[in-house]
Write an enzyme that holds these catalytic residues in place. Structure first.
Site, short mmCIF file in Angstrom:
data_model
loop_
_atom_site.label_atom_id
_atom_site.label_comp_id
_atom_site.label_asym_id
_atom_site.label_seq_id
_atom_site.Cartn_x
_atom_site.Cartn_y
_atom_site.Cartn_z
N GLU A 1 -6.44 -9.89 6.87
CA GLU A 1 -5.70 -11.38 7.69
C GLU A 1 -6.99 -12.01 8.24
O GLU A 1 -8.01 -11.58 8.68
CB GLU A 1 -5.06 -10.36 8.79
CG GLU A 1 -3.75 -10.13 8.09
CD GLU A 1 -3.00 -9.16 9.37
OE1 GLU A 1 -3.06 -9.53 10.59
OE2 GLU A 1 -2.05 -8.36 8.85
N CYS B 1 -3.19 -1.99 9.15
CA CYS B 1 -3.59 -1.13 7.98
C CYS B 1 -4.27 0.25 8.14
O CYS B 1 -3.91 1.07 7.92
CB CYS B 1 -4.22 -1.89 6.89
SG CYS B 1 -3.22 -3.56 6.16
N PHE C 1 -18.98 -4.08 8.30
CA PHE C 1 -18.41 -3.13 9.06
C PHE C 1 -19.33 -2.04 10.00
O PHE C 1 -19.04 -0.95 10.12
CB PHE C 1 -17.53 -2.13 8.05
CG PHE C 1 -16.39 -2.98 7.80
CD1 PHE C 1 -16.10 -4.19 7.00
CD2 PHE C 1 -15.12 -2.37 8.39
CE1 PHE C 1 -14.97 -4.59 6.68
CE2 PHE C 1 -13.91 -2.94 8.14
CZ PHE C 1 -14.04 -4.29 7.26
N LEU C 2 -20.30 -2.72 10.27
CA LEU C 2 -21.16 -1.83 11.34
C LEU C 2 -21.32 -2.57 12.90
O LEU C 2 -22.42 -2.58 13.14
CB LEU C 2 -22.73 -1.81 10.69
CG LEU C 2 -22.85 -0.70 9.38
CD1 LEU C 2 -24.05 -0.70 9.01
CD2 LEU C 2 -22.14 0.69 9.87
N THR D 1 0.94 -1.22 0.02
CA THR D 1 -0.02 0.03 0.03
C THR D 1 0.78 1.36 0.13
O THR D 1 1.49 1.42 0.92
CB THR D 1 -0.90 0.02 1.22
OG1 THR D 1 -1.75 -1.36 1.31
CG2 THR D 1 -1.84 1.16 1.21
#
Ligand code: NAD
Length: 436
Positions: free
Chosen positions: A155, A264, A253-254, A122
């Site tokens: 991961e 990251c 993701f809530l 990244t």
């Protein structure tokens, strides 16, 4: 295709193993001799479900090998991927690109033929231009095409993510480079339809940061809504469900919790802010996300203290789960670190367990007693705190846990259990974003 990975960490090793499983011939290079020696013995240097079997199969098939020697590693390569670390630079939070640039130079000096050079690490927008400059200088006369191919694997689910990605992003305007990348990822399009998105190099570099910043924003958003739920007597899990069923929002993701961590999101959000600052286009939403998340981790330690009546001196606290998320041994920026340190600062003694993270945790935590399981951790404890939602902690015998504790209190920072089941087992319960 003959592919060489430079950097055999979480990304380099998983990508290398998966590429070899696609049928490519892969050499994974790392300058860490102990890592390569361990891989040559068949011992994985990281914990990632399914990785040992995948590596063993492909080593046996003669498609995957390891070396510390860059020159030998790239000698016959068609494509060389850079997958070295890009940590936060000490002091200012910019991405530290020294490993990427050093790898680019070593590769260019080592090859005697034309190659495709792909940055998988990244890296901030514009890094490919500098990589191109370095390799031109180090290998004048060679054609080294420089492309960007950011990695989106998670991961803990890395192999599945690599083999069945939502998309693959390839940044290059060079037709020969595009064709080579098409060949490399062809096996993906054969069994299902993972779109390979071709963009300019700068766009690809930015896609990775924009994706991570967006996900970090989603997490931070629901964490703040969780605080509001607590104040308002509402339930954040139901709010999440209620908004997440809207396709435009999505359910992932809530999950409210102790803040994002890992190798990251923290460093990438910070690096994106620095890039934006340099380009005089401040990203105020991401600025807020970074600052809210930073303060949240210690706030979670204070939440535990409050649940303990504001006093932890001489008390024992059991911490279940240390890694930044389940199914990894990665402790980088794990919320557990700040939670534990806040409790230690208040005088608590910590007894902690984690299915895979203890070895890494020992390197970053001091004065913690590491134990094998939740029941041992909970013996004579004044609080049990769930920090990481490992499967092994989802079906704990709560009555057995309560029976061994000095004060039966469960602080569940991942909302794994309900208040009802905890109370039925005789535990006082504090969750995240739950009505009191
Ligand atoms: P890591 O620290 O696990 O591995 C990096 C490896 O590179 C180390 O083993 C190091 O010894 C090796 N290395 C460094 N310089 C080298 C050189 N010149 N020659 C050979 N080996 C060298 O890092 P990681 O977690 O795999 O991350 C790598 C990159 O991928 C980072 O940019 C990261 O942001 C990105 N990324 C990581 C993840 C993740 O989940 N870990 C996901 C997507 C993207």
């Amino acid at each position: 295709m003959r592919i060489t990975m430079i950097g055999t960490g979480y990304v380099g090793l998983v990508s290398g193993a998966c590429f070899s499983d696609f049928g490519h011939e892969v050499i994974c290079v790392d300058k860490d001799e102990s890592k390569i020696a361990s891989l040559e013995r068949g011992v994985m240097p990281i914990y990632e479900p399914g990785l040992d079997a995948l590596v063993a199969t492909n080593v046996r098939a003669g498609r995957l090998s390891f070396t510390t020697d860059v020159k030998a590693g790239v000698a016959n390569a068609d494509a060389v991927f850079i997958a070295v670390g890009t940590p936060s630079r000490r002091g200012d939070g910019h991405a530290d690109l020294s490993y990427v640039f050093a790898a680019a130079r070593e590769i260019a000096e080592a090859v005697n033929h034309d190659i495709l050079l792909v940055t998988k690490s990244t890296v901030p927008v514009g890094t490919g231009d500098e990589v191109e400059r370095i390799v031109r200088e180090a290998a004048p006369g060679r054609t080294i095409r420089v492309a960007s191919n950011p990695e989106f694997l998670r991961e803990g689910a890395a192999i599945e993510d690599f083999k069945r990605p939502d998309r693959v992003v390839c940044g290059t305007d060079d037709e020969a480079a595009r064709e080579a990348l098409r060949q490399i990822y062809r096996p993906l399009s054969l069994n299902q339809s993972a779109p390979v998105l071709f963009t300019g190099r700068r766009t690809a570099e930015l896609i990775k940061y924009a994706a991570n910043a967006f996900l970090a924003t989603k997490i931070t958003f629901i964490n703040e809504i969780a605080d509001l739920c607590e104040a308002a007597g509402a339930d954040v899990q139901e709010v999440s469900r209620g908004i997440g069923l809207d396709n435009r929002i999505g359910r992932k993701f809530l999950h409210a919790g102790p803040g994002y961590g890992g190798s990251c999101f923290p460093k990438d959000t910070l690096a994106l802010l620095k890039t934006a600052e340099d380009m005089q286009t401040p990203l105020r939403i991401v600025e807020a996300v970074v600052s809210v998340n930073d303060s949240r981790k210690r706030a979670m330690g204070r939440k535990v203290l409050k649940a303990m009546g504001g006093e932890a001196r001489g008390k024992r606290v059991a911490v279940l789960g240390l890694t930044f998320k389940p199914n990894t041994d990665d402790m980088r920026d794990s919320p557990a670190i700040a939670v534990i340190q806040t409790l230690q600062d208040a005088g608590a003694q910590i007894f902690a367990c984690d299915p895979e993270g203890v070895e890494q945790a020992k390197k970053v935590l001091q004065n913690v007693e590491f134990v094998a399981d939740p029941y041992t951790a909970a013996e004579s404890a004044d609080a049990v705190v769930i920090v990481t939602e490992w499967d092994a902690y989802r079906a704990i015998d709560l009555s057995r846990l309560a029976a061994t504790m000095a004060t039966p209190l469960l602080v569940d920072l991942r909302n794994v259990y309900s208040r009802e089941e905890a109370e039925k087992a005789g535990l006082d319960y504090v969750g995240v974003g739950k009505p009191a």
